[in-house]
Design a protein around this motif. Sequence first.
Motif, PDB file in Angstrom:
ATOM      1  N   ALA A 104       8.519   8.098   5.049  1.00 58.66           N
ATOM      2  CA  ALA A 104       7.102   8.376   5.285  1.00 58.66           C
ATOM      3  C   ALA A 104       6.383   7.191   5.927  1.00 58.66           C
ATOM      4  N   ILE A 105       6.659   5.975   5.445  1.00 54.35           N
ATOM      5  CA  ILE A 105       5.902   4.824   5.941  1.00 54.35           C
ATOM      6  C   ILE A 105       6.409   4.382   7.312  1.00 54.35           C
ATOM      7  N   THR A 106       7.703   4.550   7.581  1.00 54.22           N
ATOM      8  CA  THR A 106       8.181   4.207   8.920  1.00 54.22           C
ATOM      9  C   THR A 106       7.669   5.200   9.957  1.00 54.22           C
ATOM     10  N   GLY A 166      10.669   4.235  -8.933  1.00 55.91           N
ATOM     11  CA  GLY A 166      11.057   5.639  -8.890  1.00 55.91           C
ATOM     12  C   GLY A 166      12.503   5.884  -8.528  1.00 55.91           C
ATOM     13  N   GLY A 167      13.292   4.837  -8.352  1.00 60.44           N
ATOM     14  CA  GLY A 167      14.694   5.011  -8.021  1.00 60.44           C
ATOM     15  C   GLY A 167      14.941   5.025  -6.524  1.00 60.44           C
ATOM     16  N   VAL A 168      16.227   5.054  -6.165  1.00 57.48           N
ATOM     17  CA  VAL A 168      16.632   4.926  -4.771  1.00 57.48           C
ATOM     18  C   VAL A 168      16.127   6.087  -3.927  1.00 57.48           C
ATOM     19  N   ASP A 169      16.236   7.305  -4.438  1.00 56.88           N
ATOM     20  CA  ASP A 169      15.812   8.460  -3.646  1.00 56.88           C
ATOM     21  C   ASP A 169      14.323   8.395  -3.316  1.00 56.88           C
ATOM     22  N   GLU A 170      13.529   7.966  -4.294  1.00 59.93           N
ATOM     23  CA  GLU A 170      12.090   7.841  -4.051  1.00 59.93           C
ATOM     24  C   GLU A 170      11.810   6.740  -3.026  1.00 59.93           C
ATOM     25  N   LEU A 171      12.564   5.648  -3.088  1.00 58.62           N
ATOM     26  CA  LEU A 171      12.406   4.583  -2.096  1.00 58.62           C
ATOM     27  C   LEU A 171      12.702   5.092  -0.693  1.00 58.62           C
ATOM     28  N   VAL A 207       0.824  -1.212   0.000  1.00 57.59           N
ATOM     29  CA  VAL A 207       0.000   0.000   0.000  1.00 57.59           C
ATOM     30  C   VAL A 207       0.859   1.263   0.000  1.00 57.59           C
ATOM     31  N   ASP A 208       0.200   2.384  -0.342  1.00 57.87           N
ATOM     32  CA  ASP A 208       0.821   3.684  -0.141  1.00 57.87           C
ATOM     33  C   ASP A 208       0.530   4.146   1.286  1.00 57.87           C
ATOM     34  N   VAL A 209       1.079   5.304   1.646  1.00 61.18           N
ATOM     35  CA  VAL A 209       0.968   5.753   3.034  1.00 61.18           C
ATOM     36  C   VAL A 209      -0.480   5.999   3.427  1.00 61.18           C
ATOM     37  N   GLU A 210      -1.230   6.679   2.581  1.00 59.42           N
ATOM     38  CA  GLU A 210      -2.617   6.996   2.920  1.00 59.42           C
ATOM     39  C   GLU A 210      -3.452   5.730   3.086  1.00 59.42           C
ATOM     40  N   THR A 211      -3.292   4.787   2.157  1.00 62.58           N
ATOM     41  CA  THR A 211      -4.038   3.529   2.272  1.00 62.58           C
ATOM     42  C   THR A 211      -3.612   2.756   3.508  1.00 62.58           C
ATOM     43  N   TYR A 212      -2.319   2.795   3.818  1.00 63.94           N
ATOM     44  CA  TYR A 212      -1.843   2.111   5.015  1.00 63.94           C
ATOM     45  C   TYR A 212      -2.542   2.650   6.266  1.00 63.94           C
ATOM     46  N   ARG A 213      -2.674   3.972   6.363  1.00 61.42           N
ATOM     47  CA  ARG A 213      -3.338   4.553   7.533  1.00 61.42           C
ATOM     48  C   ARG A 213      -4.760   3.998   7.672  1.00 61.42           C
ATOM     49  N   ARG A 240       4.670  -4.230  11.611  1.00 58.78           N
ATOM     50  CA  ARG A 240       4.130  -3.810  10.321  1.00 58.78           C
ATOM     51  C   ARG A 240       5.212  -3.912   9.249  1.00 58.78           C
ATOM     52  N   SER A 241       4.838  -4.486   8.120  1.00 59.42           N
ATOM     53  CA  SER A 241       5.752  -4.741   7.016  1.00 59.42           C
ATOM     54  C   SER A 241       5.155  -4.189   5.736  1.00 59.42           C
ATOM     55  N   ALA A 242       5.992  -3.672   4.845  1.00 58.59           N
ATOM     56  CA  ALA A 242       5.492  -3.109   3.596  1.00 58.59           C
ATOM     57  C   ALA A 242       6.409  -3.472   2.440  1.00 58.59           C
ATOM     58  N   GLU A 243       5.789  -3.609   1.269  1.00 64.62           N
ATOM     59  CA  GLU A 243       6.527  -3.856   0.039  1.00 64.62           C
ATOM     60  C   GLU A 243       7.075  -2.544  -0.504  1.00 64.62           C
TER      61      GLU A 243
END
Length: 264
Positions: free
Chosen positions: A229-231, A218-223, A182-188, A210-213
């Motif tokens: 954000a997700i942590t 988008g490259g390393v910087d986007e990761l 999920v993205d951050v908003e969906t995760y919430r 909590r674990s996320a894929e």
Amino acid sequence: MTFPVRIGVQLQPQHSPDYSLIRDAVRRAEDIGVDVVFNWDHFFPLSGDPDGAHFECWTMLGAWAEQTERIEFGPLVACNSYRNPELLADMARTVDRISNGRLILGIGSGWFKRDYDEYGYDFSTTGKRLDALGESLPRIEARMAQLNPQPVRKIPVLIGGGGEKKTLRHVAAHADIWHSFVDVETYRHKSAILAEHCADVGRDPSTIERSAELKADGGVDELKRFGDAITAEGVSLLTLAVNGPDYDLSVVESLVRWRDGRTG
């Protein structure tokens, strides 16, 4: 409960005609400081040539148990339909023992129809497969408690998915780790639903890691931005999938450095 940020890699067991390529990738992952290495539980490739090279999940995990010394490892995720739950419990206990207590038992309801059709399993419906998972989880727990010798530790159960009515209820009742895509908003949103299920069964949702894929599009910087954000939302285990035959771990190595920079 607070969990440390960890980096996982899923070594997809496809398009690797020589198993030594996977063995080497596991070694490299442990050497660069990855925390968890996963494979998956399918019988055919999920991308690329549908009839390409592929290896089975649990026999591979037994080899990883002997090969590695530090990392945790497991399936992301084992398909509940493919094995009797009592047998799966015994398999997991045995691999856990071989590794001296480093197995994570990832499990899900299954979804890849070709696996079912070609290996003779009843595909049924999504709802029935989820119900079957709910029936299997207590059986796995019960058999695990009877095995002699016992696992080295209480084997962490990881359940993947975000279905709000059934999957997250199974997570609340049985999982030590919840894996999401999920993205951050969906995760919430999903996390709030999980908290409701936890309240129903009398469980503190903070006890579930909590674990996320991660997706490398988008490259390393986007990761790294996504990781930050997700942590911040409470996710602690971040896993990137890597495909054969080359199993390029350069991005994973960057994520390990990002992890170390956060904790250092």
